[in-house]
Design a protein around this motif. Sequence first.
Motif, PDB file in Angstrom:
ATOM      1  N   ALA A  68     -17.619  24.080  13.532  1.00  0.00           N
ATOM      2  CA  ALA A  68     -16.809  25.243  13.895  1.00  0.00           C
ATOM      3  C   ALA A  68     -17.717  26.461  13.983  1.00  0.00           C
ATOM      4  O   ALA A  68     -18.741  26.534  13.302  1.00  0.00           O
ATOM      5  N   GLU A  69     -17.331  27.404  14.824  1.00  0.00           N
ATOM      6  CA  GLU A  69     -18.044  28.675  14.934  1.00  0.00           C
ATOM      7  C   GLU A  69     -17.250  29.735  14.211  1.00  0.00           C
ATOM      8  O   GLU A  69     -16.021  29.711  14.203  1.00  0.00           O
ATOM      9  N   VAL A  70     -17.979  30.684  13.605  1.00  0.00           N
ATOM     10  CA  VAL A  70     -17.317  31.731  12.838  1.00  0.00           C
ATOM     11  C   VAL A  70     -18.173  32.997  12.846  1.00  0.00           C
ATOM     12  O   VAL A  70     -19.396  32.918  12.928  1.00  0.00           O
ATOM     13  N   GLU A  71     -17.511  34.138  12.797  1.00  0.00           N
ATOM     14  CA  GLU A  71     -18.197  35.418  12.626  1.00  0.00           C
ATOM     15  C   GLU A  71     -18.342  35.671  11.125  1.00  0.00           C
ATOM     16  O   GLU A  71     -17.356  35.588  10.385  1.00  0.00           O
ATOM     17  N   ALA A  72     -19.562  35.943  10.669  1.00  0.00           N
ATOM     18  CA  ALA A  72     -19.789  36.195   9.241  1.00  0.00           C
ATOM     19  C   ALA A  72     -21.028  37.063   9.080  1.00  0.00           C
ATOM     20  O   ALA A  72     -21.857  37.171   9.986  1.00  0.00           O
ATOM     21  N   ASP A  73     -21.156  37.650   7.892  1.00  0.00           N
ATOM     22  CA  ASP A  73     -22.303  38.508   7.592  1.00  0.00           C
ATOM     23  C   ASP A  73     -23.547  37.719   7.192  1.00  0.00           C
ATOM     24  O   ASP A  73     -24.657  38.238   7.284  1.00  0.00           O
ATOM     25  N   SER A  74     -23.362  36.494   6.722  1.00  0.00           N
ATOM     26  CA  SER A  74     -24.499  35.686   6.275  1.00  0.00           C
ATOM     27  C   SER A  74     -24.188  34.200   6.478  1.00  0.00           C
ATOM     28  O   SER A  74     -23.028  33.817   6.601  1.00  0.00           O
ATOM     29  N   PRO A  75     -25.220  33.364   6.469  1.00  0.00           N
ATOM     30  CA  PRO A  75     -24.993  31.914   6.579  1.00  0.00           C
ATOM     31  C   PRO A  75     -24.137  31.373   5.425  1.00  0.00           C
ATOM     32  O   PRO A  75     -23.283  30.517   5.639  1.00  0.00           O
ATOM     33  N   ASP A  76     -24.348  31.873   4.208  1.00  0.00           N
ATOM     34  CA  ASP A  76     -23.552  31.410   3.067  1.00  0.00           C
ATOM     35  C   ASP A  76     -22.084  31.764   3.238  1.00  0.00           C
ATOM     36  O   ASP A  76     -21.207  30.959   2.933  1.00  0.00           O
ATOM     37  N   GLU A  77     -21.808  32.961   3.716  1.00  0.00           N
ATOM     38  CA  GLU A  77     -20.425  33.360   3.953  1.00  0.00           C
ATOM     39  C   GLU A  77     -19.809  32.491   5.057  1.00  0.00           C
ATOM     40  O   GLU A  77     -18.655  32.071   4.957  1.00  0.00           O
ATOM     41  N   ALA A  78     -20.572  32.215   6.100  1.00  0.00           N
ATOM     42  CA  ALA A  78     -20.077  31.371   7.197  1.00  0.00           C
ATOM     43  C   ALA A  78     -19.694  29.989   6.662  1.00  0.00           C
ATOM     44  O   ALA A  78     -18.632  29.460   6.992  1.00  0.00           O
ATOM     45  N   ARG A  79     -20.554  29.413   5.827  1.00  0.00           N
ATOM     46  CA  ARG A  79     -20.278  28.097   5.237  1.00  0.00           C
ATOM     47  C   ARG A  79     -19.000  28.145   4.405  1.00  0.00           C
ATOM     48  O   ARG A  79     -18.132  27.284   4.541  1.00  0.00           O
ATOM     49  N   ARG A  80     -18.847  29.149   3.561  1.00  0.00           N
ATOM     50  CA  ARG A  80     -17.653  29.268   2.708  1.00  0.00           C
ATOM     51  C   ARG A  80     -16.386  29.405   3.547  1.00  0.00           C
ATOM     52  O   ARG A  80     -15.369  28.753   3.276  1.00  0.00           O
ATOM     53  N   VAL A  81     -16.445  30.253   4.576  1.00  0.00           N
ATOM     54  CA  VAL A  81     -15.264  30.488   5.422  1.00  0.00           C
ATOM     55  C   VAL A  81     -14.849  29.210   6.147  1.00  0.00           C
ATOM     56  O   VAL A  81     -13.672  28.841   6.163  1.00  0.00           O
ATOM     57  N   VAL A  82     -15.798  28.529   6.734  1.00  0.00           N
ATOM     58  CA  VAL A  82     -15.482  27.321   7.505  1.00  0.00           C
ATOM     59  C   VAL A  82     -14.959  26.202   6.598  1.00  0.00           C
ATOM     60  O   VAL A  82     -13.954  25.563   6.913  1.00  0.00           O
ATOM     61  N   LEU A  83     -15.600  25.970   5.467  1.00  0.00           N
ATOM     62  CA  LEU A  83     -15.125  24.924   4.565  1.00  0.00           C
ATOM     63  C   LEU A  83     -13.740  25.262   4.014  1.00  0.00           C
ATOM     64  O   LEU A  83     -12.896  24.375   3.869  1.00  0.00           O
ATOM     65  N   ARG A  84     -13.489  26.537   3.747  1.00  0.00           N
ATOM     66  CA  ARG A  84     -12.144  26.954   3.310  1.00  0.00           C
ATOM     67  C   ARG A  84     -11.122  26.665   4.409  1.00  0.00           C
ATOM     68  O   ARG A  84     -10.034  26.159   4.146  1.00  0.00           O
ATOM     69  N   ASP A  85     -11.484  26.964   5.670  1.00  0.00           N
ATOM     70  CA  ASP A  85     -10.580  26.694   6.792  1.00  0.00           C
ATOM     71  C   ASP A  85     -10.327  25.196   6.971  1.00  0.00           C
ATOM     72  O   ASP A  85      -9.202  24.782   7.264  1.00  0.00           O
ATOM     73  N   PHE A  86     -11.365  24.368   6.803  1.00  0.00           N
ATOM     74  CA  PHE A  86     -11.194  22.919   6.907  1.00  0.00           C
ATOM     75  C   PHE A  86     -10.236  22.422   5.823  1.00  0.00           C
ATOM     76  O   PHE A  86      -9.335  21.631   6.094  1.00  0.00           O
TER      77      PHE A  86
END
Length: 106
Positions: A68-86
């Motif tokens: 998934a693609e996501v807008e985030a401030d950092s790679p760690d935040e992107a990982r957290r957001v996407v896994l939360r969405d999954f």
Amino acid sequence: MRYTVRAEGRGRAELPAYGLADAEHQVEKEVVRALPSARVEVLDVQRTEEAGRIVEEFRVRYRVLVAAEVEADSPDEARRVVLRDFRAALEGTRHRRIEWVKSDVS
């Protein structure tokens, strides 16, 4: 910044089905319904009972690959957001307990 997160998860489900192929197909269909970009690989299918019936209980182990693609401030935040969405997408399904074992951010 825009990031792409690729994740691998492993899951197990017990379900009634008309046979091995039906059990595999149900798992694939249900996971893809919740996560449309997912690819499901069935690792193992076992009958949970010895006695043959028209509809039997099966235990299916599987692997899920999804991105998934996501807008985030950092790679760690992107990982957290996407896994939360999954996890949120799978909540309420028999696949809500998928264990996300690996994730890469690019």
